[in-house]
Write a protein that holds these residues in place. Structure first.
Motif, short mmCIF file in Angstrom:
data_model
loop_
_atom_site.label_atom_id
_atom_site.label_comp_id
_atom_site.label_asym_id
_atom_site.label_seq_id
_atom_site.Cartn_x
_atom_site.Cartn_y
_atom_site.Cartn_z
N GLY A 1 -63.61 -7.00 41.74
CA GLY A 1 -63.77 -6.06 40.65
C GLY A 1 -65.21 -5.58 40.56
N ILE A 2 -65.47 -4.70 39.63
CA ILE A 2 -66.80 -4.11 39.48
C ILE A 2 -67.88 -5.16 39.23
CG2 ILE A 2 -66.45 -3.59 37.02
CD1 ILE A 2 -68.49 -1.42 39.45
N GLU A 3 -67.59 -6.15 38.39
CA GLU A 3 -68.61 -7.16 38.09
C GLU A 3 -68.96 -7.98 39.34
OE1 GLU A 3 -65.73 -6.92 36.30
OE2 GLU A 3 -66.46 -6.06 34.41
N GLU A 4 -67.95 -8.33 40.12
CA GLU A 4 -68.19 -9.10 41.34
C GLU A 4 -68.94 -8.25 42.36
OE1 GLU A 4 -64.25 -11.95 41.21
OE2 GLU A 4 -64.01 -9.80 41.60
N PHE A 5 -68.60 -6.98 42.46
CA PHE A 5 -69.29 -6.08 43.37
C PHE A 5 -70.77 -5.98 42.97
CE2 PHE A 5 -70.55 -1.82 44.88
CZ PHE A 5 -70.18 -1.90 46.21
N ARG A 6 -71.01 -5.82 41.67
CA ARG A 6 -72.40 -5.75 41.19
C ARG A 6 -73.17 -7.00 41.56
NH1 ARG A 6 -71.05 -4.16 34.98
NH2 ARG A 6 -70.84 -1.89 35.21
N TYR A 7 -72.56 -8.14 41.30
CA TYR A 7 -73.21 -9.42 41.57
C TYR A 7 -73.56 -9.56 43.05
CZ TYR A 7 -74.15 -14.42 41.25
OH TYR A 7 -74.75 -15.65 41.28
N ASP A 8 -72.63 -9.16 43.91
CA ASP A 8 -72.87 -9.23 45.34
C ASP A 8 -74.02 -8.31 45.75
OD1 ASP A 8 -72.12 -10.06 48.08
OD2 ASP A 8 -71.53 -7.96 48.30
#
Length: 191
Positions: free
Chosen positions: A122-129
């Motif tokens: 999701g967007i949050e995981e993509f951001r974190y990565d």
């Protein structure tokens, strides 16, 4: 141009494989990648069984990469050697035709990004990565990169599934055009 094929492949070397940042790949990078992947997937936990699994994956990947890319047999792979190996092994190919160890790496990479382990990035995981690898001044550029990756099916699912990630990773390496959709797979790239 930040999204040229050359720059995308150089990005893979610099930000995904060259853990010690010495400018080339060697076995040390892949030993460190095993530990990093184990800790990331375990959210800090590093069980012996998971570490052994990642050591096997990364050792296999290193052996395969050396067979494909260590043209001068010096135990080190330069960015140029890696680019040539990707040209030979990935350009114009689908994910299923990629070398086996590279496919194992892609699947394990998905698991480290899918923090909540729901099978979707999701967007949050993509951001974190993304934020772990690069300096970004505003979140919008990461969000825009994520949004540009999504097709209608991805939007319905709430993000990128493992099969879609595999497809995008194959495009990232295998499509030499500057306009390929997967150019944003790792967020906004620097030159």
């Amino acid at each position: 141009m930040a999204y040229t094929w050359d720059n995308r492949v150089a990005f893979v070397v610099r930000y995904l494989y060259d853990i010690d940042n010495n400018g080339y790949l060697d076995s040390h990078d892949f030993q460190c990648l095993a530990l990093r992947s184990c800790v990331l997937e375990g959210k800090g936990d590093c069980s012996a069984a998971r570490l052994q699994k990642y050591q096997h994956i990364m050792l296999s990947l290193w052996e395969e990469i050396t067979q494909l890319a260590d043209f001068d047999k010096d135990g080190m792979i330069t960015v140029d050697e890696f680019k040539q190996a990707v040209k030979n092994s990935c350009v114009g190919k689908k994910y299923d035709d990629f070398p086996q160890a590279l496919k194992a790496f892609i699947e394990s990479n998905f698991k480290t990004i899918d923090i909540n382990q729901d099978g979707v990035i999701g967007i949050e995981e993509f951001r974190y990565d993304c934020i772990q690898r690069m300096v970004v001044e505003e979140i919008k550029v990461i969000d825009d990169a994520f949004s540009s990756l999504l097709n209608d099916d991805d939007r319905k699912k709430g993000g990128i599934t493992v099969s879609r990630y595999q497809e995008l990773f194959a495009q990232f390496l295998g499509d030499t055009t500057d306009s390929c959709q997967a150019k944003y797979l790792f967020g906004p790239l620097e030159i």
